[in-house]
Design a protein around this motif. Structure first.
Motif, PDB file in Angstrom:
ATOM      1  N   THR A 270       0.778  -1.218   0.177  1.00  0.00           N
ATOM      2  CA  THR A 270      -0.075   0.174   0.041  1.00  0.00           C
ATOM      3  C   THR A 270       0.850   1.004   0.101  1.00  0.00           C
ATOM      4  N   PHE A 271       1.814   1.384   0.843  1.00  0.00           N
ATOM      5  CA  PHE A 271       2.645   2.289   0.989  1.00  0.00           C
ATOM      6  C   PHE A 271       3.625   2.543  -0.275  1.00  0.00           C
ATOM      7  N   TYR A 272       3.843   1.493  -0.985  1.00  0.00           N
ATOM      8  CA  TYR A 272       4.780   1.829  -2.234  1.00  0.00           C
ATOM      9  C   TYR A 272       3.976   2.245  -3.247  1.00  0.00           C
ATOM     10  N   TYR A 273       2.672   1.768  -3.386  1.00  0.00           N
ATOM     11  CA  TYR A 273       1.677   2.184  -4.292  1.00  0.00           C
ATOM     12  C   TYR A 273       1.432   3.577  -4.209  1.00  0.00           C
ATOM     13  N   THR A 274       1.019   3.981  -2.707  1.00  0.00           N
ATOM     14  CA  THR A 274       0.695   5.101  -2.490  1.00  0.00           C
ATOM     15  C   THR A 274       1.883   6.169  -2.888  1.00  0.00           C
ATOM     16  N   PHE A 275       3.103   6.148  -2.330  1.00  0.00           N
ATOM     17  CA  PHE A 275       4.167   7.111  -2.298  1.00  0.00           C
ATOM     18  C   PHE A 275       4.387   7.093  -3.632  1.00  0.00           C
TER      19      PHE A 275
END
Lengths: 397, 419
Positions: free
Chosen positions: B186-191
């Motif tokens: 999720t963080f990878y995608y979001t960032f």
């Protein structure tokens, strides 16, 4: 003339030329022409040669003669010597070269000697490159969507790169996918449902939002500040965390599969931003007008109808268009709440269509065109209103 | 006098905002709190249907006895798991008809049959019969009997309303759900989605802020991906990226950029040999991020362009006089002017990308390493049919979101103090 500027100029202009020619080649390949190579080395060499020649010739030759000369050389080398290409390909290349010569015409030896010239050259070409590249990358999927909807399954399987449309076939054949989705898959009905839900959402949202926005903008009451900050915070909360409780409650109340249920949810999710946008506008209306109205003993209802509404037509239209767009494009809630094909919206219908692996993809694309075109038309036509809506709404999906 | 005026004003204000507040409360705030409640329960998708007593009425004539009719009620409990208590039955009879040999659970009162069936277990079924006889010798009307529908009522437990709570869902969320994998995806995608859309937003805004032929057209075109319906765009991309019949793979193979088709949406890792090092790239996730950037950079573009157009021209003219080149102008004038917009955009896009569901759902369905938290909510709730788990994941999302917002408002507050 600085050497650094000269190197930058020749290299970047030829790379720019290469990318223009390559995009043209991709488009040509998609018309079913066999073309296997970008010929990087040859095009770059030609580009460098033309850029250098441009500097050497300078203004000794008339601009028109110079560009025609460059274009002719390039076209002959690329389209007749390196490979033999159809005439319309060469016409395209010729036009690209005329454009390119026009762009490099302003650079001469004196120009390259000036301060920062290398940077300016890089910036100029990056701008051009960006315009071409971004237009291509953005428009290509839309182009593909449209073309695929006119193709047949067999043609797509034989050559997936052939995007050419045969205009010689008769009308019914050409628009076959559209006839199929309207006849077999009841898309006419889905268009009606989508329109009803979206227009309904707009009307109900405005009915709720205008009084509330007026109160927030003008009246003093306890909890006003709290309300106006919480509007924005609420708007930040995502649909996905609402889905499970709403699904359970709607199931138990029998509101699933009903267009009315969908309408309530859409209205609630668009209300915060509608109130936020409207109250900002209402604040900009001069207060004196209302004071005069109070003297005339108008109540709040009269004030809103007679004074606020006529003055805020632009803001209301942009909110309406914005809400319409959100409701028309909405997918998550329609996926959750609708599982009876009789009450599908367009988005849900297309997703349902794709769930069947057997569905030919030209039908899927025809459906996509049907759902995309109204939004794009509205957007292009009312761009001014929508852009201000987007900027103010700021936080949609 | 002014006191009453302000009272009227207050009352008017409450009347005006009440409908909107009520709607938003019941559709947005109530579900957020309901999530907390559900997340502490063990509820499956099948449990949320309220059990109903049902009866199907069949009317049959009896051979050799034309003035009698047999009515069969096929009774059942609609639920496979829950009991219904105190089932009450009620059916109306036409005027000239009387029942004979009535079941002892029932009684007749002014042309109506009342029955009390007691408790029905889950899956309960019974064929309940009544014999009817004409009281005045006239022909019995079968059709009329059929059109009257029996009414049934009963009490049942609503699994959502009882007070059995458990921590099981949260245990599962944190320990059996590959939670850290989910979180990192999720963080990878979001960032990267956020950074990418802002970078492209800056580039395109810088482009359109210059004068060239077709500039207004370009501005419209740049917003197309943002205003187009996500369903249509996602399926178009899926076609475009298909490994076998997709245009992109075929183009790349045609121009000999790649030898084998790439399954851009279906392959978790792509190993790239980079100077002897094997780099593992999350291929499907990267593709989804690129779609995300493609679709949402227009918002950044719009904001930054609006800001750029407000930058006074004199600043650039003065810089030119001082001998600054384009790069220096960009770094020293443009960038400082847009940092405020960028920081707001970053937070907004970050929060929204963090919650993005449709895009990934339509492109990959969460397969091949693209499972983010919102996708997991859907999977738990509707694929695995565990409503409680889905709610527990939603709660985690809300908690993280509140943390982001807290940080955001802290930072904004700080900015406001500085200015």
């Amino acid at each position: 003339m600085k050497t650094k500027s000269l190197i930058y100029y020749t290299l970047i202009s030829s790379i720019f030329l290469f990318s223009l020619v390559s995009i043209w080649k991709i488009l040509v390949t998609l018309q079913g022409v066999e073309l296997k190579n970008f010929n990087f080395a040859i095009i770059i060499t030609l580009g460098i040669a033309i850029s250098l020649l441009n500097l050497i010739i300078g203004e000794k030759l008339n601009y028109l003669i110079k560009s025609t000369f460059f274009a002719l050389i390039f076209t002959i080398v690329d389209g007749y010597i390196v490979q033999v290409m159809p005439i319309w390909y060469n016409i395209g290349i010729f036009a690209i070269l005329i454009f390119f010569s026009f762009k490099i015409n302003k650079y001469n030896q004196k120009y390259l000697a000036s301060e920062h010239s290398s940077q300016i050259v890089v910036f100029d070409f990056l701008t051009l490159f960006g315009i071409v590249l971004f237009s291509f990358v953005i428009l290509f999927p839309f182009y593909m969507m449209l073309i695929t909807s006119f193709k047949t399954q067999a043609a797509l399987l034989i050559n997936p790169l052939d995007f050419s449309i045969n205009f010689n076939q008769d009308f019914a054949e050409l628009f076959k996918s559209y006839f199929v989705i309207f006849d077999t898959y009841k898309f006419g009905r889905y268009i009606l449902i989508s329109t009803f839900v979206s227009v309904g959402t707009v009307i109900v949202t405005l009915l709720f939002a205008i009084p509330a926005a007026y109160a927030v903008a003008r009246l003093n009451f306890f909890g006003k500040n709290f309300l106006s900050t919480s509007i924005l915070i609420i708007y930040m909360f995502p649909a996905i965390v609402l889905v499970i409780p709403l699904y359970t409650v709607f199931s138990q109340l029998g509101l699933r599969n009903s267009v009315g249920g969908l309408l309530i949810v859409y209205t609630a999710t668009t209300l915060p931003v509608a109130i936020y946008m409207l109250q900002g506008y209402f604040r900009s209306i001069p207060k004196e007008l209302e004071e005069a109205a109070i003297m005339d003993k108008l109540n709040w209802f009269g004030i809103i109808i007679k004074i606020i509404l006529p003055l805020s037509i632009p803001a209301i239209s942009s909110v309406a268009l914005y809400v319409f767009m959100i409701a028309w494009n909405e997918f998550l809630f329609s996926l959750m709440f609708l599982d009876n094909p009789n009450s599908f919206t367009l988005s849900r219908a297309i997703q349902y269509l794709s769930g069947d692996a057997e569905t030919p993809r030209q039908y899927l694309m025809a459906g996509s065109v049907v759902v995309t075109i109204p939004v794009l038309l509205i957007f292009v036509y009312f761009e001014k209103y929508l852009v201000s809506g987007l900027t103010a709404g700021s936080v949609k999906g | 006098m002014s006191d009453t005026l302000s009272k009227i004003e207050k009352r008017t204000a409450y009347i005006l905002i009440l409908p909107a507040v009520f709607l938003v409360f019941s559709i947005i705030l109530f579900p957020i709190f309901a999530n907390v409640w559900i997340s502490f329960k063990e509820v499956g998708l099948k449990d949320i249907r309220i059990p109903e007593p049902r009866a199907k009425k069949i009317v049959k004539s009896i051979k050799d006895n034309p003035d009698q009719l047999k009515v069969i009620y096929k009774l059942r409990n609609s639920s496979l798991i829950l009991e219904i208590r105190d089932v009450k039955f009620q059916d109306k009879l036409p005027k000239n008809i009387k029942p004979i040999n009535l079941d002892e659970r029932c009684r007749v009162k002014s042309n109506k049959i009342y029955c009390e069936f007691g408790n029905w277990k889950a899956k309960y079924r019974e064929n309940f019969q009544i014999l009817l006889k004409s009281s005045d010798g006239k022909q019995l009307n079968k059709k009329e009997l059929k059109t009257i529908k029996p009414k049934l009522t009963g009490k049942s437990d609503n699994i959502l309303l009882n007070t059995n709570f458990t921590l099981k869902n949260f245990k599962k969320v944190f320990f059996q759900n590959e939670f850290f994998d989910l979180l990192s995806t999720t963080f990878y995608y979001t960032f990267f989605g956020t950074i990418g859309s802002i970078v492209f937003g800056i580039l395109t805004a810088q482009l359109v802020n210059q004068k060239f032929f077709g500039r207004t057209f370009m501005r419209s075109v740049l917003l197309f991906p943002y205003v187009g319906p996500v369903v249509a765009l996602a399926y178009t991309w899926e076609l475009l990226l298909d490994p076998y019949s997709g245009t992109l793979n075929n183009l790349l193979m045609n121009f000999q950029v790649i030898q084998e088709p790439l399954n851009l949406l279906g392959q978790k890792y792509l190993t790239i040999n980079f100077f002897g090092f094997d780099l593992k790239l999350r291929l499907a996730l990267t593709t989804v991020i690129i779609f995300e950037i493609w679709r949402y950079f227009p918002l950044a573009f719009l904001f930054i362009l609006a800001r750029l157009q407000a930058v006074p021209k004199e600043l650039y003219e003065a810089a030119e006089v001082d001998g600054a080149g384009p790069l220096q102008k960009f770094i020293n004038i443009t960038l400082p002017q847009i940092t405020a917009v960028i920081s707001i955009l970053f937070m907004i896009r970050f929060i929204w990308n963090f919650n993005k569901f449709e895009d990934i759902f339509l492109l990959t369905g969460g397969a091949s390493g693209t499972r983010t938290l919102p996708i997991n909510v859907y999977e738990q709730g509707f694929t695995i049919s565990d409503i409680g788990m889905g709610s527990a994941v939603s709660i985690v999302i809300v908690a993280l979101l509140l943390i982001f917002m807290f940080i955001y408002f802290k930072l904004i507050g700080k900015r406001a103090d500085e200015n």
